[in-house]
Design a protein around this motif. Structure first.
Motif, PDB file in Angstrom:
ATOM      1  N   HIS A 255      70.754 -17.233 122.743  1.00 44.81           N
ATOM      2  CA  HIS A 255      69.612 -18.064 123.137  1.00 44.81           C
ATOM      3  C   HIS A 255      68.490 -17.816 122.122  1.00 44.81           C
ATOM      4  CE1 HIS A 255      71.650 -19.048 126.827  1.00 44.81           C
ATOM      5  NE2 HIS A 255      71.734 -17.774 127.175  1.00 44.81           N
ATOM      6  N   ARG A 256      68.560 -18.494 120.996  1.00 46.21           N
ATOM      7  CA  ARG A 256      67.638 -18.229 119.891  1.00 46.21           C
ATOM      8  C   ARG A 256      66.180 -18.476 120.268  1.00 46.21           C
ATOM      9  NH1 ARG A 256      69.635 -15.522 115.218  1.00 46.21           N
ATOM     10  NH2 ARG A 256      71.883 -15.852 115.225  1.00 46.21           N
ATOM     11  N   HIS A 257      65.946 -19.356 121.231  1.00 45.26           N
ATOM     12  CA  HIS A 257      64.562 -19.617 121.649  1.00 45.26           C
ATOM     13  C   HIS A 257      63.950 -18.427 122.371  1.00 45.26           C
ATOM     14  CE1 HIS A 257      67.080 -20.542 125.090  1.00 45.26           C
ATOM     15  NE2 HIS A 257      66.029 -20.642 125.880  1.00 45.26           N
ATOM     16  N   LEU A 258      64.774 -17.429 122.730  1.00 44.46           N
ATOM     17  CA  LEU A 258      64.276 -16.260 123.452  1.00 44.46           C
ATOM     18  C   LEU A 258      64.097 -15.037 122.559  1.00 44.46           C
ATOM     19  CD1 LEU A 258      66.391 -16.563 126.745  1.00 44.46           C
ATOM     20  CD2 LEU A 258      64.038 -17.318 126.337  1.00 44.46           C
ATOM     21  N   LYS A 259      64.189 -15.222 121.241  1.00 42.01           N
ATOM     22  CA  LYS A 259      63.988 -14.081 120.347  1.00 42.01           C
ATOM     23  C   LYS A 259      62.580 -13.510 120.536  1.00 42.01           C
ATOM     24  CE  LYS A 259      64.267 -12.396 115.610  1.00 42.01           C
ATOM     25  NZ  LYS A 259      64.572 -12.671 114.188  1.00 42.01           N
ATOM     26  N   GLY A 260      62.505 -12.195 120.650  1.00 41.12           N
ATOM     27  CA  GLY A 260      61.225 -11.530 120.855  1.00 41.12           C
ATOM     28  C   GLY A 260      60.868 -11.347 122.309  1.00 41.12           C
ATOM     29  N   PHE A 261      61.641 -11.977 123.209  1.00 40.78           N
ATOM     30  CA  PHE A 261      61.359 -11.870 124.637  1.00 40.78           C
ATOM     31  C   PHE A 261      62.346 -10.948 125.358  1.00 40.78           C
ATOM     32  CE2 PHE A 261      59.479 -15.861 123.266  1.00 40.78           C
ATOM     33  CZ  PHE A 261      58.215 -15.775 123.822  1.00 40.78           C
ATOM     34  N   TYR A 262      63.576 -10.881 124.848  1.00 36.66           N
ATOM     35  CA  TYR A 262      64.584 -10.014 125.461  1.00 36.66           C
ATOM     36  C   TYR A 262      65.244  -9.161 124.394  1.00 36.66           C
ATOM     37  CZ  TYR A 262      64.380 -12.614 129.878  1.00 36.66           C
ATOM     38  OH  TYR A 262      63.965 -13.168 131.059  1.00 36.66           O
ATOM     39  N   ASP A 263      65.423  -7.861 124.711  1.00 43.26           N
ATOM     40  CA  ASP A 263      66.188  -7.003 123.816  1.00 43.26           C
ATOM     41  C   ASP A 263      67.484  -6.544 124.481  1.00 43.26           C
ATOM     42  OD1 ASP A 263      65.249  -5.244 125.696  1.00 43.26           O
ATOM     43  OD2 ASP A 263      64.139  -3.968 124.297  1.00 43.26           O
ATOM     44  N   LEU A 264      67.925  -7.289 125.503  1.00 44.81           N
ATOM     45  CA  LEU A 264      69.162  -6.968 126.209  1.00 44.81           C
ATOM     46  C   LEU A 264      70.377  -7.445 125.427  1.00 44.81           C
ATOM     47  CD1 LEU A 264      68.147  -8.142 129.810  1.00 44.81           C
ATOM     48  CD2 LEU A 264      68.416  -5.772 129.065  1.00 44.81           C
ATOM     49  N   LYS A 265      71.502  -6.812 125.695  1.00 44.64           N
ATOM     50  CA  LYS A 265      72.793  -7.287 125.204  1.00 44.64           C
ATOM     51  C   LYS A 265      73.618  -7.768 126.397  1.00 44.64           C
ATOM     52  CE  LYS A 265      73.103  -4.069 121.261  1.00 44.64           C
ATOM     53  NZ  LYS A 265      73.030  -5.091 120.199  1.00 44.64           N
TER      54      LYS A 265
END
Length: 332
Positions: free
Chosen positions: A47-57
């Motif tokens: 979900h590239r639009h969520l970069k910087g918002f989640y650091d989960l795998k």
């Protein structure tokens, strides 16, 4: 205190939309997101639009990852949620299921979906505007289908006065899911509106289930179509009444019915662009010589799926149902 939530099946459109909306929810923290095929991969790389918002795998959908969760969302295809829901409930985790697995009675589900339902548990149908009190006491809520949401909300207030209703629905292509198919292939859909499952779409049974309690004799017809856009469902409901009511009377019926429903807005006209990205359902009413027409518009990924799931979670937890969802639509 922040509550921890998990998402089973976080790689698709509804999973991505859940993550987008949950990020700004003031009372929750997403602690686990699962995907069998993407386990070990960063969520933001899907979900590239969520970069910087989640650091989960992404992780495998195993119960050990949900030990600290209070609520889980199952955003998986029908037939898959039933593998996880009973286990989640058994350890005291509340569940909002976005699949079709718990929307219908067991016998109806097995007939309509052609699957044996393993681990059936009775759920509350999660159309918040109709079942708010039951949802508040539930441990398992079955999030409605996207088409039924737009259809039922458009007609429920007037259903007891109706002989029959004909639903004509047009949906954006995200309703078909993230996996590309010949049906969703750009050249096959561009500059076209495509009817499909014209008389036998599975969502018909949800619509009938929810309208019959208002009027056991109401006849329902439903045809879905896809248009070449990403989001939204526009539902044109042709309602044939048993008695003549003025437009003023009809508007008053709808206003009274939805008086305490923040996410339903009566408008003079509706467009998909008026609800895009939001949890609102807009409804416009028109009177003809032979029928009433109620036109509803929803974003199929928000009010038709992930937003409504969060609305249901809020009610289950005793919170204001607007939490995390109280923002205006995108326009244009």
């Amino acid at each position: 205190m922040t509550m921890k939530v998990g998402v089973i099946g976080g790689s698709g459109y509804t999973g991505g939309e859940l993550l987008r909306l949950l990020y700004n929810h003031p009372k929750v923290e997403v602690s686990v997101v699962t995907s069998r095929k993407l386990a070990g991969k960063d969520v933001w790389k899907v979900h590239r639009h969520l970069k910087g918002f989640y650091d989960l795998k992404f992780v495998e959908p195993e119960m050990k990852y949900f030990e600290e969760c209070d609520v889980a969302f199952t955003a998986v295809p029908h037939g898959e949620a039933m593998k996880y829901v009973p286990q989640l409930l058994e350890v005291g985790i509340k569940v909002v299921d976005l699949s079709a697995d718990y929307r219908l009675p067991k016998d109806v589900y097995e007939k309509v979906y052609g699957l044996k339902h393993e681990g059936y548990v009775e759920a509350v149908y999660g159309l918040t505007e109709l079942h708010r009190d039951e949802i508040a006491k539930a441990n398992l809520v079955a999030n409605p289908g996207c088409y039924p949401t737009g259809c039922i909300l458009a007609v429920a207030p007037i259903a007891k006065y109706a002989e029959r209703v004909v639903f004509d629905c047009k949906s954006g292509i995200t309703g078909a899911g993230v996996k590309p198919t010949e049906f969703t292939h750009y050249p096959n859909l561009h500059e076209s509106v495509v009817p499909y499952k014209v008389t036998n779409h599975r969502h018909y049974y949800e619509i009938v289930q929810e309208l019959k309690p208002f009027n056991s004799e109401i006849a329902v017809s439903f045809t879905p179509q896809v248009f070449p856009g990403s989001r939204g469902i526009l539902t044109t409901s042709h309602i044939f009444l048993k008695e003549n009511l003025s437009l003023e009377e009809i508007v008053r019926i709808y206003e009274d019915f939805y008086r305490d429903c923040y996410f339903v807005r009566l408008q003079d006209e509706v467009r998909l662009s008026y609800v895009r990205g939001s949890n609102f359902c807009d409804i416009a009413l028109f009177k003809g010589e032979d029928r009433i027409v109620a036109v509803s518009a929803i974003d199929n990924l928000v009010k038709g799926a992930s937003g409504q799931a969060i609305q249901n979670m809020n009610v289950m937890m005793g919170w204001d149902e607007k939490l995390g969802l109280d923002f205006p639509p995108l326009f244009p």
